[in-house]
Every structure is written in C-alpha cells, then in structure tokens.
Design an enzyme around this catalytic site. Structure first.
Site, PDB file in Angstrom:
ATOM      1  N   GLY A 104      -7.284 -32.003 -36.515  1.00 39.36           N
ATOM      2  CA  GLY A 104      -6.551 -30.819 -36.077  1.00 39.36           C
ATOM      3  C   GLY A 104      -5.913 -30.959 -34.701  1.00 39.36           C
ATOM      4  N   ASP A 109     -21.900 -32.023 -29.835  1.00 41.60           N
ATOM      5  CA  ASP A 109     -21.936 -30.721 -30.504  1.00 41.60           C
ATOM      6  C   ASP A 109     -22.045 -29.681 -29.400  1.00 41.60           C
ATOM      7  OD1 ASP A 109     -22.571 -28.354 -31.764  1.00 41.60           O
ATOM      8  OD2 ASP A 109     -23.919 -29.282 -33.227  1.00 41.60           O
ATOM      9  N   VAL A 110     -20.982 -28.915 -29.192  1.00 42.27           N
ATOM     10  CA  VAL A 110     -20.956 -27.999 -28.042  1.00 42.27           C
ATOM     11  C   VAL A 110     -21.926 -26.837 -28.209  1.00 42.27           C
ATOM     12  CG1 VAL A 110     -18.545 -28.595 -27.535  1.00 42.27           C
ATOM     13  CG2 VAL A 110     -19.045 -26.519 -28.851  1.00 42.27           C
ATOM     14  N   ASN A 139     -11.389 -27.652 -26.676  1.00 45.10           N
ATOM     15  CA  ASN A 139     -10.677 -27.371 -27.926  1.00 45.10           C
ATOM     16  C   ASN A 139     -11.613 -27.022 -29.081  1.00 45.10           C
ATOM     17  OD1 ASN A 139      -8.407 -27.842 -30.045  1.00 45.10           O
ATOM     18  ND2 ASN A 139      -9.997 -29.309 -30.603  1.00 45.10           N
ATOM     19  N   ARG A 180     -11.537  -9.767 -38.512  1.00 45.16           N
ATOM     20  CA  ARG A 180     -11.952 -11.032 -37.870  1.00 45.16           C
ATOM     21  C   ARG A 180     -12.863 -10.813 -36.646  1.00 45.16           C
ATOM     22  NH1 ARG A 180      -8.607 -15.403 -38.949  1.00 45.16           N
ATOM     23  NH2 ARG A 180     -10.237 -16.607 -37.918  1.00 45.16           N
ATOM     24  N   TYR A 190     -14.622 -14.061 -34.798  1.00 39.09           N
ATOM     25  CA  TYR A 190     -13.655 -14.915 -34.094  1.00 39.09           C
ATOM     26  C   TYR A 190     -13.062 -14.190 -32.895  1.00 39.09           C
ATOM     27  CZ  TYR A 190      -9.862 -18.361 -33.650  1.00 39.09           C
ATOM     28  OH  TYR A 190      -8.990 -19.339 -33.198  1.00 39.09           O
ATOM     29  N   THR A 209      -3.546 -26.821 -39.492  1.00 37.86           N
ATOM     30  CA  THR A 209      -4.791 -27.604 -39.383  1.00 37.86           C
ATOM     31  C   THR A 209      -5.716 -27.057 -40.472  1.00 37.86           C
ATOM     32  OG1 THR A 209      -5.831 -25.982 -37.916  1.00 37.86           O
ATOM     33  CG2 THR A 209      -4.568 -27.754 -36.856  1.00 37.86           C
ATOM     34  N   MET A 215      -8.198 -25.203 -39.919  1.00 42.01           N
ATOM     35  CA  MET A 215      -8.408 -23.797 -39.554  1.00 42.01           C
ATOM     36  C   MET A 215      -7.156 -22.972 -39.831  1.00 42.01           C
ATOM     37  SD  MET A 215      -9.482 -22.034 -35.915  1.00 42.01           S
ATOM     38  CE  MET A 215     -11.001 -22.930 -35.682  1.00 42.01           C
TER      39      MET A 215
HETATM   40  N1  LIG Z   1      -5.004 -23.687 -36.021  1.00 44.54           N
HETATM   41  C1  LIG Z   1      -4.630 -22.533 -35.525  1.00 44.54           C
HETATM   42  O1  LIG Z   1      -3.720 -21.865 -36.065  1.00 44.54           O
HETATM   43  C2  LIG Z   1      -5.282 -21.982 -34.276  1.00 44.54           C
HETATM   44  C3  LIG Z   1      -4.790 -20.772 -33.764  1.00 44.54           C
HETATM   45  C4  LIG Z   1      -5.352 -20.247 -32.599  1.00 44.54           C
HETATM   46  C5  LIG Z   1      -6.361 -20.940 -31.959  1.00 44.54           C
HETATM   47  N2  LIG Z   1      -6.835 -22.119 -32.473  1.00 44.54           N
HETATM   48  C6  LIG Z   1      -7.911 -22.777 -31.736  1.00 44.54           C
HETATM   49  O2  LIG Z   1      -7.608 -24.153 -31.527  1.00 44.54           O
HETATM   50  C7  LIG Z   1      -8.815 -24.926 -31.516  1.00 44.54           C
HETATM   51  C8  LIG Z   1      -8.700 -26.071 -32.519  1.00 44.54           C
HETATM   52  O3  LIG Z   1      -8.461 -25.511 -33.794  1.00 44.54           O
HETATM   53  P1  LIG Z   1      -7.988 -26.366 -35.057  1.00 44.54           P
HETATM   54  O4  LIG Z   1      -6.957 -25.567 -35.729  1.00 44.54           O
HETATM   55  O5  LIG Z   1      -7.728 -27.764 -34.700  1.00 44.54           O
HETATM   56  O6  LIG Z   1      -9.325 -26.246 -35.941  1.00 44.54           O
HETATM   57  P2  LIG Z   1      -9.990 -27.274 -36.961  1.00 44.54           P
HETATM   58  O7  LIG Z   1      -8.936 -28.048 -37.641  1.00 44.54           O
HETATM   59  O8  LIG Z   1     -10.930 -26.459 -37.761  1.00 44.54           O
HETATM   60  O9  LIG Z   1     -10.802 -28.257 -35.969  1.00 44.54           O
HETATM   61  C9  LIG Z   1     -11.852 -27.730 -35.207  1.00 44.54           C
HETATM   62  C10 LIG Z   1     -12.490 -28.851 -34.406  1.00 44.54           C
HETATM   63  O10 LIG Z   1     -13.588 -28.291 -33.665  1.00 44.54           O
HETATM   64  C11 LIG Z   1     -14.735 -29.073 -33.965  1.00 44.54           C
HETATM   65  N3  LIG Z   1     -15.981 -28.311 -33.859  1.00 44.54           N
HETATM   66  C12 LIG Z   1     -16.400 -27.264 -34.593  1.00 44.54           C
HETATM   67  N4  LIG Z   1     -17.634 -26.889 -34.210  1.00 44.54           N
HETATM   68  C13 LIG Z   1     -18.000 -27.720 -33.206  1.00 44.54           C
HETATM   69  C14 LIG Z   1     -19.157 -27.860 -32.411  1.00 44.54           C
HETATM   70  N5  LIG Z   1     -20.223 -27.063 -32.556  1.00 44.54           N
HETATM   71  N6  LIG Z   1     -19.193 -28.849 -31.480  1.00 44.54           N
HETATM   72  C15 LIG Z   1     -18.150 -29.677 -31.310  1.00 44.54           C
HETATM   73  N7  LIG Z   1     -17.020 -29.623 -32.053  1.00 44.54           N
HETATM   74  C16 LIG Z   1     -16.953 -28.641 -32.988  1.00 44.54           C
HETATM   75  C17 LIG Z   1     -14.522 -29.573 -35.382  1.00 44.54           C
HETATM   76  O11 LIG Z   1     -15.405 -30.650 -35.650  1.00 44.54           O
HETATM   77  P3  LIG Z   1     -15.985 -30.930 -37.163  1.00 44.54           P
HETATM   78  O12 LIG Z   1     -14.926 -31.726 -37.869  1.00 44.54           O
HETATM   79  O13 LIG Z   1     -17.240 -31.670 -36.911  1.00 44.54           O
HETATM   80  O14 LIG Z   1     -16.214 -29.591 -37.798  1.00 44.54           O
HETATM   81  C18 LIG Z   1     -13.062 -29.960 -35.279  1.00 44.54           C
HETATM   82  O15 LIG Z   1     -12.925 -31.187 -34.616  1.00 44.54           O
HETATM   83  C19 LIG Z   1      -9.953 -23.953 -31.819  1.00 44.54           C
HETATM   84  O16 LIG Z   1     -10.567 -23.544 -30.624  1.00 44.54           O
HETATM   85  C20 LIG Z   1      -9.233 -22.776 -32.484  1.00 44.54           C
HETATM   86  O17 LIG Z   1      -9.933 -21.563 -32.334  1.00 44.54           O
HETATM   87  C21 LIG Z   1      -6.321 -22.643 -33.611  1.00 44.54           C
END
Ligand SMILES: NC(=O)c1ccc[n+]([C@@H]2O[C@H](COP(=O)([O-])OP(=O)(O)OC[C@H]3O[C@@H](n4cnc5c(N)ncnc54)[C@H](OP(=O)(O)O)[C@@H]3O)[C@@H](O)[C@H]2O)c1
Length: 226
Positions: free
Chosen positions: A11, A56-57, A81, A145, A148, A183, A185
């Site tokens: 992601g 693992d945060v 992130n 939500r 979140y 991504t 998510m």
């Molecule tokens: N995508 C969007 O549209 C969007 C919009 C607004 C904000 N965001 C924010 O952007 C950030 C990244 O999102 P993304 O879209 O890339 O999500 P994603 O594709 O679901 O990736 C999330 C990442 O966080 C890691 N993670 C989850 N729990 C964790 C933990 N306990 N310790 C360490 N790492 C952990 C996951 O690792 P694993 O593979 O091990 O699970 C993965 O690498 C997040 O903070 C999200 O809230 C995303």
C-alpha cells in the site's frame, strides 16, 4: 536524509519506500512480518539504501526491540503510516474494535514516536509525519466508521500535541490525508493511485515549514479543518 517508514510491506507505505529509495534516500522500512513482504524484500535486493525491520506498532515489546536493533545513528524523518481500518459494516459501535483500531492507529503511532525520539532529536530533519484520514475530521464528519474515525481524531490530537511539545526543538509535525487511494484498505474503486498520492505527500514533507507544523493537509496541499 534517513527515513523510517512503518507498515511498508504494501500500500501507501510501500510506495513511500519506492519513491524515497529511488531518489537516493536512506530508508528503514518496517513490516509486521518481513518474511512475508516480497515486494519490499525484492526492492532491498536491488542495491538501494533500504533495510527491512520487523515491527508491530500495537505491541510494546516489538517496538522496543525495533528501536534497539535499528542500526545506530540519527533518524531525520519518521513516517507513521501503519494503520488499520476497523470492521466495515456490521455493528457500527463495536467497543472491542474501537480499542483494537485505537491501539494501532493512535497509541501505536505514539509508541513509535516515543521509542525513536532520541534518534529524531539527533537528526537534521526533525519531521514527524502522521498518516491520518479526512474521516478523522470532526468539522467534515458524515457519520459511521466509529472505530476508524475515533482513532484518527486521537491521532490528529497527537499531531497537535507533538507539534506544541517539540516546536521549541525545531521539530515539524504534520497530519497528512493521502486521499482515497488504491490499496487493500482503499479498494480498487479509489480514484487516486499510490504514485500520485505519495508524490503529493512528499512534496509537502520536503517543503514543510514551521508554520505548517501541527496542521492537517491532504496530498494535494489543501488544509483540512480539524
Ligand atoms: N488507502 C486510503 O484510501 C487511505 C485513506 C486515508 C488514510 N489512509 C491511511 O494511510 C495509511 C496506509 O494505508 P493503506 O491504504 O496503505 O492501508 P493497507 O494497504 O491496509 O496497509 C496498511 C499497512 O499497515 C500495516 N499494519 C497494520 N497493522 C499494523 C501493526 N499493528 N503494526 C505495524 N504495521 C501494521 C499493514 O501491515 P500487514 O500487511 O502486516 O497487515 C500494512 O503494511 C493508514 O494509516 C491509513 O489509515 C489510507
């Protein structure tokens, strides 16, 4: 500059690492399971300045081991992130889910900040970047939500607190909304590609001014009200 990027195996985190390493930055990338992070590991084998660490945060011990094992030296920019979205649909108010998501998105970010603060203080960059969401804006709320949104509101307050508490030491702390991004998510219907989102966010991070500290922006530079 030396960057730390959490949740970098896929992601948005992975794209941060791709763009940062391609411009020659030194990157410490984390994954919950580095043995199951094929894209990140493949990138690390290409000779870029990238090391992969287990983190693992949500787990105190994991954060402590990560901070201890990180190769010596200062950190310039911390990109918090790692995040989870919480259960979508189903029971809207689920206290168990609220606590689980809070522990990753809000407490998890602060765990990492606390553990890396000595190294950030020694760095030249002094930037802390928190990946938030527009869904954590009370001013622009639309409903639903709970888990979140609560976690990101708390993360936003953490951003404000860190900005206030560390301003005197020259730190700049910012909350960035990446847009709705393709991504796991964000899903495939999202209008923004990771490439676009991270290009925009890095422009903001690179040019981050002291007066922008403690504020929230989207990847295109629009300020989002709290
Ligand atoms: N995508 C969007 O549209 C969007 C919009 C607004 C904000 N965001 C924010 O952007 C950030 C990244 O999102 P993304 O879209 O890339 O999500 P994603 O594709 O679901 O990736 C999330 C990442 O966080 C890691 N993670 C989850 N729990 C964790 C933990 N306990 N310790 C360490 N790492 C952990 C996951 O690792 P694993 O593979 O091990 O699970 C993965 O690498 C997040 O903070 C999200 O809230 C995303």
């Amino acid at each position: 500059m030396r960057f730390v990027v959490t949740g970098a195996n896929r992601g948005i985190g992975l794209e941060f690492v791709k763009q940062l390493t391609s411009r020659g930055e030194d990157v410490e990338a984390t994954a919950r399971d580095p043995d199951d992070a094929p894209e990140l590991q493949a990138l690390a084998r290409t000779g870029v300045r990238l090391r992969v660490h287990r983190l693992d945060v949500a787990d105190d011990a994991s954060v402590a081991v990560f901070a201890e094992k990180l190769p010596p030296g200062p950190v310039d920019v911390l990109v918090n992130n790692a995040g989870v979205s919480g259960v979508k649909g189903g029971e809207p108010i689920d206290p168990t889910d609220i606590l689980r998501v809070f522990n990753v998105n809000a407490a998890g970010t602060l765990r990492v900040v606390r553990a890396l603060l000595p190294r950030l203080r020694a760095g030249r960059g002094k930037k802390i970047v928190n990946l938030t969401s527009q869904l954590g804006s009370i001013a622009e709320v639309s409903g639903g939500r709970y888990a979140y949104r609560l976690s990101k509101v708390a993360l936003n307050m953490a951003t404000r607190l860190l900005a206030e508490d560390l301003r005197g030491e020259g730190f700049r702390t910012v909350a960035l909304h990446p847009g709705w991004v393709q991504t796991r998510m964000g899903g495939s219907a999202a209008p923004v590609s990771p490439e676009q989102s991270i290009r925009g966010m890095l422009r903001i991070v690179d040019g981050l001014a002291a007066e922008q500290s403690g504020r929230m922006f989207d990847f295109q530079g629009r300020e989002i009200p709290w």
